[in-house]
Design a protein around this motif. Structure first.
Motif: not given
Length: 414
Positions: A29-30, A33, A36-37, A278-279, A282, A285, A390
């Motif tokens: 999911a991370s 995410g 997508l962002g 949004v990023v 993510a 996560n 990240s």
């Protein structure tokens, strides 16, 4: 020695299956995410870049970058004023013109319109409106014939075709606020243009000699010019205007159409902030994934510590594991976003055909399609920003991993 070990173990942990399926789910999911962002941010900014390019290439090709209009009367020495305008190093071209506002009448139909009386020879040095003329051209304009070129939508509303006659109603100046009948000017339609947007409904062209005769002016009362840097048009217009002696209005495209550019810039700024958040979500996560991964690998960490692994070695293991997810997500998002951005116009056209409805109306906007322009510098910045976020998300779980006590985990006592 330790850093390659950290890299080896970190990449192995990234590829290994977790005992807890929930950890694997959050890890995937991370990555999705972040992808997508990054993808949506690239596509959104490319669309805004496309609008900005269309604004420069299309709308500003028919709207003068700068205008100087005498408050009353006309220029005392038009030729000298034109030379003064052209002498500015950032002015590319200049042309005289006269503005008229009135009502067009054809039988019982009437339409309010702004007429721009131009000098055909020099108009092409300032605007490219001639390339949008579908019927007729500047060559048909001859002074004294009282001819007019209109937008196709105006002609359609009035039921006009090329060659038809119509009337222009101009307000007459009155004394003591008494109403006077408007001046009626017979005109002949010699051409039609279609540029798109509101310009087609609000603007018309006639010869400058006709306007001078109608208004009783000795010369033009305004000068339009084109500059080399459109975003600096306001300041350049002021610099040019201050060099002339006449009392005049100083305008630029930013005055009349600047709201479009400001809207584009505002949407770009909001998009940056919202989609980077949004990023960031993510990336959180990744924190969850690594915290659970640390709890899952407590025994492994204790064994590595007893074998002599330093705190930074352990930290780098989990930094590598989280950074790997961020790197994969950023790369997938950058590639997918670039592909969609490069094909956005075609994708939206296919979607419009599928639903049978236009997303952008040419009657409202100056274009009837969704433009896109991919900027590789922005793609690199977005992907790098997502990757750095990240990596930052891994610091807390990595710090927790380095705090694990081997004696407690392996059941030893002091």
């Amino acid at each position: 020695m330790f850093r390659p070990l950290s890299l080896f173990i970190g990449l192995r942990y990234s590829r290994a299956k977790h005992k807890n399926r929930f950890v694997s789910f959050i890890s995937i999911a991370s990555i999705l995410g972040i992808s997508l962002g990054v993808m949506v941010l690239i596509v959104g900014l490319s669309a805004m870049n496309g609008f900005e390019k269309a604004l420069r290439d299309q709308l500003l090709s028919v709207i003068p970058h700068g205008e100087l209009e005498v408050v009353s009367g006309s220029f005392n020495d038009l030729d000298k004023s034109l030379l003064s305008v052209l002498a500015h190093p950032q002015v590319v071209g200049a042309t005289p013109y006269i503005n008229l506002s009135g009502l067009l009448q054809k039988d019982s139909k009437m339409k309010a319109l702004q007429l721009r009386a131009i000098q055909p020879k020099s108009e092409n040095s300032v605007t490219n409106i001639e390339q949008y003329i579908e019927q007729g051209s500047w060559k048909l304009f001859t002074g004294g014939e009282r001819q007019i070129i209109l937008g196709k939508k105006v002609a359609h509303d009035l039921g006009l075709a090329v060659g038809d006659s119509l009337k222009l109603l101009l307000p007459e100046p009155s004394e003591n606020n008494r109403l006077k009948a408007p001046k009626v000017i017979p005109l002949t339609l010699v051409g039609l243009f279609e540029m798109g947007g509101q310009v087609d409904r609000t603007l018309g062209f006639m010869h400058i000699e006709d306007a001078q005769n109608i208004l009783g002016l000795k010369a033009a009362n305004a000068i339009a010019f084109k500059v080399d840097k459109v975003l600096d048009a306001q300041q350049i217009s002021r610099d040019v205007g201050y060099n002339l002696k006449e009392y005049m209005y100083i305008k630029s495209w930013i005055t009349s159409q600047g709201y479009l550019y400001q809207d584009i810039q505002m949407v770009k700024s909001l998009m940056y902030v919202i989609l980077l958040l949004v990023v960031a979500v993510a990336c959180f996560n990744i924190v969850s994934t690594l915290v659970m991964a640390v709890n899952e690998k407590r025994g492994d960490i204790a064994i590595l510590k007893t074998m002599g692994a330093s705190r930074w070695t352990l930290r780098f293991i989990f930094i590598v594991q989280g950074a790997f997810n961020g790197l994969i997500g950023s790369l997938i998002g950058a590639l997918a976003g670039s592909y969609v951005a490069l094909n956005l116009t075609a994708i939206i056209k296919s979607f419009e055909q599928l639903i049978g409805h236009k997303i952008l109306s040419g009657d409202i906007y100056f274009i009837d399609f969704l433009p896109s322009e991919l900027n590789m510098d922005e793609v690199i910045i977005i992907a790098c920003t997502a990757f750095v976020m990240s990596v930052l998300a891994t610091l807390y779980p990595a710090w927790r991993a380095s705090k694990i006590q081997p004696a407690q985990e392996l059941g030893y006592s002091h």
